[in-house]
Design a protein around this motif. Sequence first.
Motif, short mmCIF file in Angstrom:
data_model
loop_
_atom_site.label_atom_id
_atom_site.label_comp_id
_atom_site.label_asym_id
_atom_site.label_seq_id
_atom_site.Cartn_x
_atom_site.Cartn_y
_atom_site.Cartn_z
N GLN A 288 31.96 60.37 69.60
CA GLN A 288 31.16 59.63 70.56
C GLN A 288 31.25 60.32 71.91
OE1 GLN A 288 32.50 55.62 71.36
NE2 GLN A 288 30.40 54.91 71.55
N ASN B 179 28.13 61.65 75.23
CA ASN B 179 26.92 61.32 75.98
C ASN B 179 25.89 60.68 75.04
OD1 ASN B 179 28.13 62.52 78.18
ND2 ASN B 179 27.12 64.47 77.86
N ALA B 180 25.02 59.84 75.63
CA ALA B 180 24.03 59.15 74.80
C ALA B 180 22.78 58.84 75.62
CB ALA B 180 24.61 57.84 74.26
N THR C 15 20.12 55.95 76.35
CA THR C 15 20.12 54.49 76.25
C THR C 15 18.69 53.97 76.39
OG1 THR C 15 20.51 54.21 78.61
CG2 THR C 15 22.46 54.32 77.19
N GLN D 93 21.51 52.64 71.90
CA GLN D 93 21.76 54.00 72.37
C GLN D 93 21.65 54.96 71.20
OE1 GLN D 93 25.71 54.04 74.02
NE2 GLN D 93 26.67 54.30 72.05
N TYR D 94 21.40 56.22 71.54
CA TYR D 94 21.37 57.27 70.53
C TYR D 94 22.35 58.34 70.96
CZ TYR D 94 20.00 60.89 67.33
OH TYR D 94 20.03 61.85 66.36
N GLY D 95 23.40 58.54 70.17
CA GLY D 95 24.44 59.52 70.51
C GLY D 95 23.93 60.94 70.52
N LEU D 96 24.37 61.72 71.52
CA LEU D 96 23.95 63.11 71.66
C LEU D 96 25.02 64.11 71.27
CD1 LEU D 96 22.10 62.86 75.10
CD2 LEU D 96 21.10 62.89 72.81
N SER D 97 26.19 63.63 70.85
CA SER D 97 27.28 64.54 70.45
C SER D 97 26.88 65.29 69.19
CB SER D 97 28.55 63.75 70.18
OG SER D 97 29.02 63.18 71.37
N ALA E 162 25.71 63.80 65.63
CA ALA E 162 25.47 62.39 65.92
C ALA E 162 24.96 61.68 64.67
CB ALA E 162 24.46 62.25 67.05
N VAL F 86 27.24 56.28 66.01
CA VAL F 86 27.25 56.30 67.47
C VAL F 86 25.89 55.91 68.03
CG1 VAL F 86 29.16 57.92 67.69
CG2 VAL F 86 26.83 58.80 67.53
N SER F 87 25.08 55.23 67.22
CA SER F 87 23.73 54.82 67.64
C SER F 87 23.48 53.35 67.32
CB SER F 87 22.69 55.71 66.96
OG SER F 87 22.88 57.06 67.32
#
Length: 168
Positions: A76, A78-79, A81, A103-107, A110, A114-115
């Motif tokens: 987890q 940056n994301a 939102t 949110q949509y996780g950017l790692s 992903a 994490v979304s």
Amino acid sequence: DAALHAKASIVGGGALGLAAAATVTAPTGAGDQYAGASGVTGQLAGILGLRQGRIGGGLNAGVRLRGEAGVGDIKQGNAVTYGASASFRATRELTVVAELYGQYGLSGGASAGVSPLEVAGGLRYRLASAISVAAGAGRGLMPGVGSPDVRGFVLMTYAPRARSAEPL
């Protein structure tokens, strides 16, 4: 985590409004509790609002910046939102509110983990021209880190430049 949230109107006064919001959080839990972020986080968002009579709605999109952390194969960080809201002013002081947000996780790598996506509803009561309180509850619609079975909230808002409530 403790949060400080600020919002500023860019264009407004009529049926359509544009605003920007910023949030900074500070960690309040211990690292081994899996509760909250391990460091300071920041979030910036743009908000579009529409109000017609007693009905209101809004859309927002932004970015949450935080250090990367992981548990197992879930990372987890940056994301992006997003959210949508609706409101109905039942009386001069009382407003019914509802919100869908996620949110949509950017790692790297992903995943749905994490979304998350959540829905919430509640009531907001205007105590004075610049002060209101709100309370409500919601739940997670899609699984993900932080997506609850049930989440409650209580808010106190101070808006020194808030418009006075128009008669119904």
